[in-house]
Design a protein around this motif. Structure first.
Motif, PDB file in Angstrom:
ATOM      1  N   ALA A  25      41.616  48.143  42.518  1.00  0.00           N
ATOM      2  CA  ALA A  25      40.453  47.860  41.671  1.00  0.00           C
ATOM      3  C   ALA A  25      40.678  46.755  40.649  1.00  0.00           C
ATOM      4  CB  ALA A  25      40.019  49.132  40.942  1.00  0.00           C
ATOM      5  N   GLY A  26      41.932  46.446  40.353  1.00  0.00           N
ATOM      6  CA  GLY A  26      42.218  45.476  39.309  1.00  0.00           C
ATOM      7  C   GLY A  26      41.811  44.056  39.666  1.00  0.00           C
ATOM      8  N   ARG A  27      41.280  43.344  38.675  1.00  0.00           N
ATOM      9  CA  ARG A  27      40.909  41.941  38.840  1.00  0.00           C
ATOM     10  C   ARG A  27      41.669  41.115  37.808  1.00  0.00           C
ATOM     11  NH1 ARG A  27      34.869  42.311  37.265  1.00  0.00           N
ATOM     12  NH2 ARG A  27      35.969  43.398  35.581  1.00  0.00           N
ATOM     13  N   PRO A  28      41.799  39.807  38.029  1.00  0.00           N
ATOM     14  CA  PRO A  28      42.518  38.980  37.067  1.00  0.00           C
ATOM     15  C   PRO A  28      41.970  39.039  35.651  1.00  0.00           C
ATOM     16  CG  PRO A  28      42.233  37.790  39.122  1.00  0.00           C
ATOM     17  CD  PRO A  28      41.437  39.055  39.250  1.00  0.00           C
ATOM     18  N   ARG A  70      50.413  43.018  37.459  1.00  0.00           N
ATOM     19  CA  ARG A  70      50.849  41.612  37.360  1.00  0.00           C
ATOM     20  C   ARG A  70      50.517  40.856  38.640  1.00  0.00           C
ATOM     21  NH1 ARG A  70      55.281  38.882  38.927  1.00  0.00           N
ATOM     22  NH2 ARG A  70      56.234  40.798  39.726  1.00  0.00           N
ATOM     23  N   ARG A  71      50.709  41.502  39.774  1.00  0.00           N
ATOM     24  CA  ARG A  71      50.399  40.849  41.050  1.00  0.00           C
ATOM     25  C   ARG A  71      48.910  40.553  41.180  1.00  0.00           C
ATOM     26  NH1 ARG A  71      54.620  41.227  44.772  1.00  0.00           N
ATOM     27  NH2 ARG A  71      56.371  42.508  44.042  1.00  0.00           N
ATOM     28  N   PRO A  87      45.781  52.470  42.517  1.00  0.00           N
ATOM     29  CA  PRO A  87      44.447  52.205  41.957  1.00  0.00           C
ATOM     30  C   PRO A  87      44.338  50.823  41.314  1.00  0.00           C
ATOM     31  CG  PRO A  87      45.145  54.415  41.384  1.00  0.00           C
ATOM     32  CD  PRO A  87      46.340  53.731  41.972  1.00  0.00           C
ATOM     33  N   LEU A  88      45.400  50.378  40.653  1.00  0.00           N
ATOM     34  CA  LEU A  88      45.362  49.048  40.033  1.00  0.00           C
ATOM     35  C   LEU A  88      45.325  47.959  41.092  1.00  0.00           C
ATOM     36  CD1 LEU A  88      47.886  49.653  37.134  1.00  0.00           C
ATOM     37  CD2 LEU A  88      45.434  49.215  36.896  1.00  0.00           C
ATOM     38  N   ALA A  89      46.076  48.140  42.156  1.00  0.00           N
ATOM     39  CA  ALA A  89      46.059  47.161  43.240  1.00  0.00           C
ATOM     40  C   ALA A  89      44.701  47.115  43.922  1.00  0.00           C
ATOM     41  CB  ALA A  89      47.147  47.500  44.266  1.00  0.00           C
TER      42      ALA A  89
END
Length: 215
Positions: free
Chosen positions: A128-131, A155-156, A124-126
């Motif tokens: 939906a996650g944004r910087p 982190r990626r 989910p982080l990969a």
């Protein structure tokens, strides 16, 4: 196993009951003193880092960032409580976008069943996650594999990463030492109960500092 062995206080005489109550009182006092010492120790050693972390979180929120929280078991419950604290803080405080990843049961169970439990936070982080976002993971041991995988995915994606651990920090401390977790707060105790109590205090302090920074 007899009922008496399960609930001895129901069958105790007056002298035994007085002794039992004295033991409970003493144990309660010791636990209160223990968590008080632990909270004071964390405050003394982490005050400056808590302020830096809160400033970094406030900066992300100010630029439209969102908070993602995650953990297992009791830490999952704490992660959910933390997300609610940010989204529904009550009158006079600023609501901020936050999501507890384990609350999405459909996604969590699908990933656990189809891929593996170690990726239930990372995927989910990969996706939906944004910087500009924040990933905050909790683990009493500091060694939860899926929490560590979540931090790696965050982190990626360039997200701000914040960890709460216990004992000596475990593998989470090793990852932080390599610069792969931005802010790590360790509750130096071998008691899971005291660790979780101190973690709750720590994230409430973080929330208050973020609110102040945004004002």
């Amino acid at each position: 196993m007899s009922l008496e062995s399960l609930y001895p206080f129901l069958h105790a005489g007056r002298a035994d009951l007085d002794e039992l109550l004295a033991d409970v009182t003493r144990s309660t006092r010791e636990k209160v003193e223990e968590i008080g010492r632990l909270r004071a120790e964390v405050a003394a050693t982490e005050a400056a880092e808590l302020a830096r972390c809160a400033e970094a979180m406030a900066d992300r929120f100010g630029r439209g960032g969102r908070l993602f929280t995650f953990g297992n078991g009791g830490s999952s419950t704490d992660a959910a409580g933390l997300a609610i604290l940010f989204t529904d803080p009550g009158e006079g405080a600023r609501p901020l976008p936050a999501t507890a990843l384990a609350e999405d049961v459909a996604t969590l169970t699908a990933l656990a069943n189809d891929v593996g439990f170690e990726v239930v936070f990372a995927r989910p982080l990969a996706a939906a996650g944004r910087p500009v976002d924040i990933a905050l993971g909790l683990s009493t041991s500091g060694g939860s594999a899926n929490v560590l995988r979540g931090f790696d995915a965050a982190r990626r994606r360039g997200m701000l990463t914040v960890g709460l651990a216990g004992y000596t920090g475990g593998p989470m401390a090793e990852v932080a030492a390599r610069g792969e977790i931005d802010h790590l707060f360790v509750m130096p105790s071998s008691s899971v109960h005291r660790i979780q109590e101190a973690q709750t205090t720590t994230y409430h302090v973080l929330w208050e500092l973020v609110q102040r920074a945004l004002r």
